[in-house]
Design an enzyme around this catalytic site. Structure first.
Site, short mmCIF file in Angstrom:
data_model
loop_
_atom_site.label_atom_id
_atom_site.label_comp_id
_atom_site.label_asym_id
_atom_site.label_seq_id
_atom_site.Cartn_x
_atom_site.Cartn_y
_atom_site.Cartn_z
CB SER A 258 -9.16 0.55 -0.41
OG SER A 258 -8.44 0.70 -1.60
CG HIS B 140 -5.27 3.78 0.73
ND1 HIS B 140 -4.91 2.46 0.56
CD2 HIS B 140 -6.49 3.91 0.16
CE1 HIS B 140 -5.87 1.83 -0.09
NE2 HIS B 140 -6.85 2.68 -0.35
CG ASP C 108 -2.29 0.59 0.93
OD1 ASP C 108 -2.33 1.80 0.67
OD2 ASP C 108 -3.31 -0.12 0.96
#
Length: 767
Positions: free
Chosen positions: A546, A218, A143
């Site tokens: 996600s 994220h 990520d």
């Protein structure tokens, strides 16, 4: 003398320009080599690849970016098109491919999934046993990196790192290896592909620090969702307050930073998968993807195959391109493809209009609000045709100053629309869905008072603004509410099947929580991700596949802890065949896009149920050789199969007559040129000896389904039994149009129900 100098100057300029053009023409290519053909004169594959590159005209010492021996057989290099063409002509080269860019698929969930209770968690064991076993499981997250200071990575009470772990924590300008601990046991970054794309050779100073630190948020969010430690009093600016925790709170986390400001590059992803395999991860979690591509052109699929062969479970997000059909990413059958659903938690907000009608929506706005006094309401009043979308620069300050603005959802980010309204002088926003997003409501931490509403409500508000000579509105915010019904609901943004690469494999596999998920956040960026958002928070609420992907990654870690002998396909089967298809009102799952009932193209086998998955009774197991037979049945050449499988002696001597013969836990039946489709499946008993299962079939009236035998008797644990199912399309179905129908095949006894969804397609479209 002056003219000579000018000529020399012009010549130098031309040479410089030519050199610049040469540099500009260079890009990253991934080269697939005949791994077994390495001459004995080279001690390593790295040396062999370097020699290949040095033999090219104009090659430089920094051309070689990565060498791969596990996730891929070959290397990534900075090449110009002519050099790439020369490599393609080499007998030792199987293929040369341009770099692919992938994108990110961007507290309450443990309770919603039932992980806060011990009853029935793991047959024959208690929660403490599972916690103890989880200490040995490592989840690798590819990520945007990690914010190691987050309390979600606290290692209090955790034992020593497993001796088998070979990973490490890299140092960087803003990251010290000492920030890792017994919870966060690995942190690496891979940026050579990004640096090439961002402006030249990877030896040049990068635009972003080469470091595992997460400056996007994220990666921290996904890693903590999968395996974050318990953190009390967690919230986003007061919303969703409570204890935050990941799915597998005692599992270890290793992060691999492969995503940067301009994307996630295939060369970096392959290098990270290669490292993760060598480091010793048990689960790989990738909340990213690209479009649909043949498996031999899909770097994630290729790397995931190598991981699967080594017993590593790979979970990937399905994508956020729904509700459009054929919108999936990560369609390979050896990958767990995860869609998104809602939670039973919401964040109500209200818009009270001047006509006394009040409409409900959602919001995570946490400021002072706009008071109780109605203000003017505007919609699409500007001369700019994009003002209804609230795109940057589209709003006329003279028309919106001091007013609430109605913005249509779409094109730019939802939070960006609020910033555009604020910058133009607006004091509030109603974010109204269009037909594409339907009734799905996604809450955001807006910079100004803002309420998101569904399409039907949006249409009523738009109609009011246009018809009333003096429209007004006042916005208000309620906070957090629980036990929302119905839930879960499939998110409208969640990507849908059918599977374009292999229509006979039903995708997505399952859905998990992916809407309004609270998890840890990077303190390098505000909760909206906008540069002008200067707020800092340790947790954030986000939505996307996600967010659903790491839920399944964490659950897979729990299953790995409970059943270390299970293969990745057995873990996948357990999660799929025990998934549920009814919401908390006992109604079939609904789709937020239109409000109607959902179907397996949207939710796969259903919503995961970790309690039942830990003791599924039966599993559909698949060996690496089964996947080879599957690939051969797709009509791939041996060279293409070898790109994925990476074995020098791979053959297609064993080949399925139909790709749907793969021992998959679901069925996708395509009636194209034939009306009869017959598949054989094999079930392995992972329950008690002497288990007996009875058959139940659900099928549309236009298909006849027969299964032989109709009863499965397993005398021993570990025993395997086969059954054959025949699907016959009745002649009454028109053959000139595409049609979809759905059903299921279930094997049940008092303890277990092992359910497989079935999708039927007539005249499958390919686009």
């Amino acid at each position: 003398m002056g003219s000579i100098s000018m000529a020399v100057l012009c010549f130098i300029s031309l040479v410089f320009l030519s050199s610049c053009l040469s540099v500009m023409a260079k890009q990253t290519y991934i080269v697939h080599m005949k791994h077994q053909d390495k001459p004995f004169s080279f001690s390593t594959h790295h040396d062999w690849y370097s020699a290949h590159l040095q033999a090219l005209p104009s090659a430089t010492s920094d051309s070689l970016l990565y060498t791969y021996t596990t996730a891929y057989h070959g290397f990534a290099a900075s090449l110009d098109p002519d050099q790439a063409d020369l490599l393609r002509r080499s007998d030792a080269v199987l293929g040369v491919y341009e770099e692919t860019v992938y994108t990110l698929h961007t507290t309450r969930t443990p309770g919603f999934l039932g992980l806060d209770t011990d009853s029935g968690l793991w047959a024959g064991h208690n929660a403490q046993d599972l916690d103890q076993a989880s200490y040995d499981v490592v989840i690798g997250v590819l990520d945007t990196g990690v914010w190691p200071e987050s309390k979600s990575f606290d290692d209090t009470g955790m034992p020593a790192i497993p001796a088998r772990w070979r990973g490490k924590c890299e140092s960087g300008p803003d990251f010290s290896p000492s920030l890792c601990n017994r919870k966060l046991i690995g942190a690496r970054s891979f940026s050579k592909g990004y640096q090439m794309a961002a402006g030249g050779g990877y030896l040049k100073k990068p635009k972003e620090a080469k470091s595992p630190r997460d400056r996007d948020g994220h990666g921290t969010h996904t890693a903590s969702t999968a395996a974050g430690s318990h953190v009390g009093n967690a919230s986003l600016l007061g919303y969703a307050s409570g204890t935050a925790r990941g799915m597998a709170t005692h599992a270890r986390v290793a992060t691999y930073k492969v995503c940067w400001s301009i994307g996630c590059f295939a060369s970096d992803i392959l290098a990270a998968i290669e490292s993760a395999i060598s480091d010793g991860v048990d689960v790989l979690s990738l909340s990213l993807g690209g479009g649909s591509a043949p498996y031999h052109h899909d770097s994630i699929a290729i790397g995931a195959f190598s991981a699967m062969e080594r017993g590593i479970f790979v979970s990937c997000s399905a994508g956020n391109s729904g509700p459009r059909r054929f919108s999936l990413a990560n369609e390979a059958p050896w990958i767990m493809t995860v869609g998104a659903g809602t939670l039973d938690r919401d964040f109500p907000a209200f818009a009270l209009l001047g006509n006394k009608n009040q409409y409900s929506g959602v919001s995570l706005y946490s400021g002072q609000g706009m008071g109780n006094k109605p203000v003017g309401l505007v919609y699409n009043k500007g001369s700019n045709s994009s003002s209804n979308m609230c795109l940057t620069g589209s709003l006329e300050p003279s028309l919106v100053r001091g007013k609430v603005v109605v913005c249509d959802r779409g094109i730019n980010a939802r939070v960006e629309k609020g910033a555009v309204v604020r910058d133009a002088g607006g004091i509030g926003m109603i974010l109204a869905n269009t037909a594409e997003s339907g009734e799905e409501l996604v809450a955001d931490s807006h910079l100004l008072p803002a309420v998101a509403v569904g399409r039907k409500t949006g249409d009523l508000i738009r109609e009011y603004v246009i018809s009333d000579p003096n429209p007004t509105a006042v916005l208000s915010f309620e906070g957090t509410v629980l036990d929302v019904r119905p839930s879960p609901v499939v998110a409208a943004f969640s990507s849908r099947g059918p599977n374009l690469v292999a229509p006979q494999i039903l995708k997505p596999d399952v859905i998990g929580p992916g809407v309004n998920i609270l998890a840890a956040w990077s303190e390098a960026i505000g909760p909206t991700g906008l540069e002008k958002d200067t707020r800092k928070t340790q947790f954030n609420i986000m939505s996307g596949t996600s967010m659903s992907c790491p839920h399944i990654s964490g659950l897979a870690a729990l299953l790995k802890a409970a059943h270390p002998e299970w293969s990745p396909s057995a873990i996948k089967s357990a999660l799929m065949t025990t998934a549920y298809n009814q919401d908390n009102t006992k109604s079939p799952l609904r789709d937020a896009a239109a409000g109607a009932f959902s179907d397996p193209w949207a939710h796969g086998a259903g919503h995961v149920d970790p309690h039942k998955a830990l003791s599924p009774g039966l599993v559909y197991d698949i060996s690496p050789n089964d996947y080879v037979a599957f690939l051969c049945s797709l009509g791939y050449t041996i060279d293409k199969v070898q790109i994925i499988v990476k074995r020098p002696n791979v053959t297609c001597t064993r080949k399925f007559s139909d790709p749907g013969q793969l021992n998959y836990p679901s069925f996708s039946v395509v009636f194209a040129k034939k009306r009869v489709v017959r598949y054989t499946r094999e079930l392995t008993n992972v329950g008690a000896a002497g288990s007996v299962y009875d058959l139940a079939i659900s099928a549309p009236s236009v298909v006849a389904v027969t299964v032989k035998p109709t009863k499965l008797v397993f005398k021993n644990a570990g025993e395997k039994q086969r059954y054959t199912v025949t699907f016959v399309a009745k002649k009454s179905v028109p053959q000139t149009t595409t049609r979809y129908e759905f059903g299921s095949i279930s094997w049940s006894n008092k303890e277990h129900q092992v359910r497989s969804p079935v999708a039927f397609t007539w005249n499958l479209l390919t686009s």
